[in-house]
Design a protein around this motif. Structure first.
Motif, mmCIF file in Angstrom:
data_model
loop_
_atom_site.group_PDB
_atom_site.id
_atom_site.type_symbol
_atom_site.label_atom_id
_atom_site.label_comp_id
_atom_site.label_asym_id
_atom_site.label_seq_id
_atom_site.Cartn_x
_atom_site.Cartn_y
_atom_site.Cartn_z
ATOM 1 N N LEU A 98 -21.313 -39.853 -20.003
ATOM 2 C CA LEU A 98 -21.755 -40.461 -21.121
ATOM 3 C C LEU A 98 -22.888 -41.649 -20.881
ATOM 4 O O LEU A 98 -23.362 -41.445 -19.901
ATOM 5 C CB LEU A 98 -20.524 -41.263 -21.550
ATOM 6 N N GLU A 99 -23.494 -41.797 -22.050
ATOM 7 C CA GLU A 99 -24.816 -42.602 -21.879
ATOM 8 C C GLU A 99 -24.762 -43.907 -21.184
ATOM 9 O O GLU A 99 -25.829 -44.519 -20.755
ATOM 10 C CB GLU A 99 -25.262 -42.623 -23.387
ATOM 11 N N ASN A 100 -23.716 -44.754 -21.347
ATOM 12 C CA ASN A 100 -23.591 -45.764 -20.540
ATOM 13 C C ASN A 100 -22.052 -46.347 -20.238
ATOM 14 O O ASN A 100 -21.119 -45.364 -20.640
ATOM 15 C CB ASN A 100 -24.099 -46.928 -21.289
ATOM 16 N N SER A 101 -21.740 -47.492 -19.528
ATOM 17 C CA SER A 101 -20.405 -47.836 -19.131
ATOM 18 C C SER A 101 -19.666 -48.198 -20.406
ATOM 19 O O SER A 101 -18.366 -47.801 -20.360
ATOM 20 C CB SER A 101 -20.468 -48.950 -18.246
ATOM 21 N N ARG A 102 -20.293 -48.556 -21.521
ATOM 22 C CA ARG A 102 -19.230 -49.066 -22.629
ATOM 23 C C ARG A 102 -18.854 -47.965 -23.188
ATOM 24 O O ARG A 102 -17.866 -47.721 -23.582
ATOM 25 C CB ARG A 102 -20.446 -49.560 -23.618
ATOM 26 N N ALA A 103 -19.696 -46.676 -23.159
ATOM 27 C CA ALA A 103 -19.355 -45.665 -23.951
ATOM 28 C C ALA A 103 -17.884 -44.910 -22.980
ATOM 29 O O ALA A 103 -17.157 -44.607 -24.070
ATOM 30 C CB ALA A 103 -20.366 -44.624 -24.100
ATOM 31 N N VAL A 104 -18.031 -45.261 -21.836
ATOM 32 C CA VAL A 104 -16.847 -44.592 -21.115
ATOM 33 C C VAL A 104 -15.602 -45.458 -21.340
ATOM 34 O O VAL A 104 -14.633 -44.872 -21.545
ATOM 35 C CB VAL A 104 -17.076 -44.678 -19.608
ATOM 36 N N ALA A 105 -15.842 -46.812 -21.601
ATOM 37 C CA ALA A 105 -14.801 -47.633 -21.722
ATOM 38 C C ALA A 105 -14.234 -47.328 -23.073
ATOM 39 O O ALA A 105 -12.903 -47.201 -23.370
ATOM 40 C CB ALA A 105 -15.077 -49.238 -21.768
ATOM 41 N N ASN A 106 -15.091 -46.932 -23.935
ATOM 42 C CA ASN A 106 -14.526 -46.760 -25.587
ATOM 43 C C ASN A 106 -13.976 -45.461 -25.475
ATOM 44 O O ASN A 106 -13.009 -45.102 -26.091
ATOM 45 C CB ASN A 106 -15.656 -46.529 -26.534
ATOM 46 N N ALA A 107 -14.232 -44.371 -24.539
ATOM 47 C CA ALA A 107 -13.726 -42.941 -24.463
ATOM 48 C C ALA A 107 -12.401 -42.893 -24.113
ATOM 49 O O ALA A 107 -11.624 -41.930 -24.370
ATOM 50 C CB ALA A 107 -14.779 -42.154 -23.910
ATOM 51 N N ALA A 108 -11.861 -43.802 -22.965
ATOM 52 C CA ALA A 108 -10.752 -43.646 -22.491
ATOM 53 C C ALA A 108 -9.847 -44.887 -22.621
ATOM 54 O O ALA A 108 -10.210 -45.777 -22.599
ATOM 55 C CB ALA A 108 -11.168 -43.547 -20.755
#
Lengths: 284, 284
Positions: free
Chosen positions: A48-58
């Motif tokens: 994903l494009e950044n850490s926040r996106a990862v946090a949101n996805a999982a």
């Protein structure tokens, strides 16, 4: 299928990602390095494009970062997105900062635990590491099904920060056992004994330590291709001494160890394998 | 039936005597202590009136004496009676003196080897010790059938004195591994971890050393009933430092270890088990 997020796809993070993918999970991840992201994608991960996106996805996140600075930087970036999430932090950080982060995140409803890993990234990839976990019992329970996927054994050591603290104790014993073996093999050599034979005697009896299997031959053969660098261990020892000072521990062996490692670095051995500590004993 | 002679029927000598008797040998022996001689007789041994009588009665002799002084005293008494005999010296002595004695006896046609024992007297009695042998290959060969009766494994390390030298290396590593474990467990405690849990983590991973099995629980429970006394190990460490000085070894960890053991003795811990070294780390 559950999605796990991994922030930090370095040696350990990349290995854990591959392990979790192999066990059938969907894994989303981010790393500053484009190369590492590409590697991760080629292994089946979703970059994903950044850490926040990862946090949101999982729902469940693994942090695999180089140190406490990196962890705090990443978490500050999107603390609010972490509400309700399960965060397992495998970073070997400063335990006091880990403990502090844990209670801070807890106030934001994040289920945080520090889950430090003992073993190489190769072992992580085959589910063969030992994990030392700190956190509230119920949060650790929540994380256990994920940890079971990469740990051959794990221990709940106490509140948040306890995993990182235990890792320091392990590193203290591990590194000093290595230094002791180095001094012993050098003593064997100046005593005109065959170090290889002596190593076999040491392995056979009460003086055995597991570093003899991992580092004995390297020390005898002076073969120091790095599996883990000497300078990295010096950083661990400094962290140990800092913690000792803060909590009132008397650590004379570690203090001497730090001096020996400093000497080794000054002689240009820092980038070699940590078994190169034996050169310091040999120098006289 | 072959007769083996044992001079010195203390903890180790007594145990070896019982072992050899159990394997069907005839054993003649002597000790300064009448109590020990009586014990030996009640176990089936043949107690004789002095060391010379033992030397005359047996082709193969075991010396099990407290130190190099005792060995030299006994051997000087009847050096001529030893011509042609096979002498295996299990004493943990000064290796240089052991080597010197070996070449001296060799000139008198004695087949001498030093056969230092690694393991407790209890283990010797059941044939479960490791033996480190120094001497000429053919003399070691001659002694091997006797050594096989009490050793689970033995190593020929080099010329006379090499057994004693190897024993010092083993003691260096063994004692320091103990001190390292003590520092690690103390660090765990000041870090507010449960030392017993930490011991389990240490045993599970790369930091494992065999002293964790023998001394870990004693350290955690502060139970210091002596299996081997701390003062005895201090003597070993002094011998190590002397040898290091003589042969040009750089032994900074052992030097620090000697200071810690001196401190422990000054605090009255000398007669406790050597695991009591942990009290020195705890004192702050």
């Amino acid at each position: 299928m559950q999605t796990v997020g991994i922030i930090g796809l370095g040696l350990l993070g990349g290995a854990l990602a591959r392990r979790l993918l192999k066990t059938g999970l969907r894994v989303a991840g981010y790393d500053l390095s484009a190369d590492r992201r590409a590697q991760f994608t080629s292994n089946g991960g979703i970059a994903l494009e950044n850490s926040r996106a990862v946090a949101n996805a999982a729902e469940a996140l693994l942090l695999c970062l180089p140190d406490s600075n990196a962890v705090e930087e990443v978490v500050l970036e999107f603390k609010s997105s972490l509400a309700g999430k399960l965060v397992s932090d495998t970073t070997t950080g400063d335990p006091d900062r880990t403990a502090h982060l844990g209670s801070d995140l807890c106030r934001h409803e994040t289920r945080y635990n520090d889950a430090t890993v003992l073993g190489s990234s190769r072992e992580a990839e085959v589910g063969n590491v030992i994990v030392m976990v700190g956190g509230k019992a119920e949060h650790v329970q929540d994380a256990s099904s994920m940890i079971d996927r990469f740990a051959k054994q794990w221990f709940h050591m106490g509140p948040a920060g306890s995993g990182a603290r235990t890792k320091l104790v392990v590193n203290l014993v591990l590194g000093l056992n290595r230094a002791v073996l180095a001094e012993g093999l050098t003593f064997a050599q100046v005593s005109e004994l065959d170090p290889e034979k002596v190593l076999n005697v040491l392995k056979a009896g009460a003086a055995y330590s597991r570093v003899m299997d991992s580092k004995g031959a390297k020390m005898v053969q002076r073969e120091f291709a790095p599996e883990a660098r000497l300078s990295q261990h010096r950083k661990d020892v400094r962290l140990i001494l800092e913690q000792g000072q803060r909590h009132g521990g008397h650590l004379p062996l570690s203090r001497l160890h730090e001096q020996l490692l400093a000497e080794a670095e000054n002689q240009g051995l820092g980038d070699l394998d940590n078994s190169a500590i034996i050169e310091i004993f040999r120098r006289k």
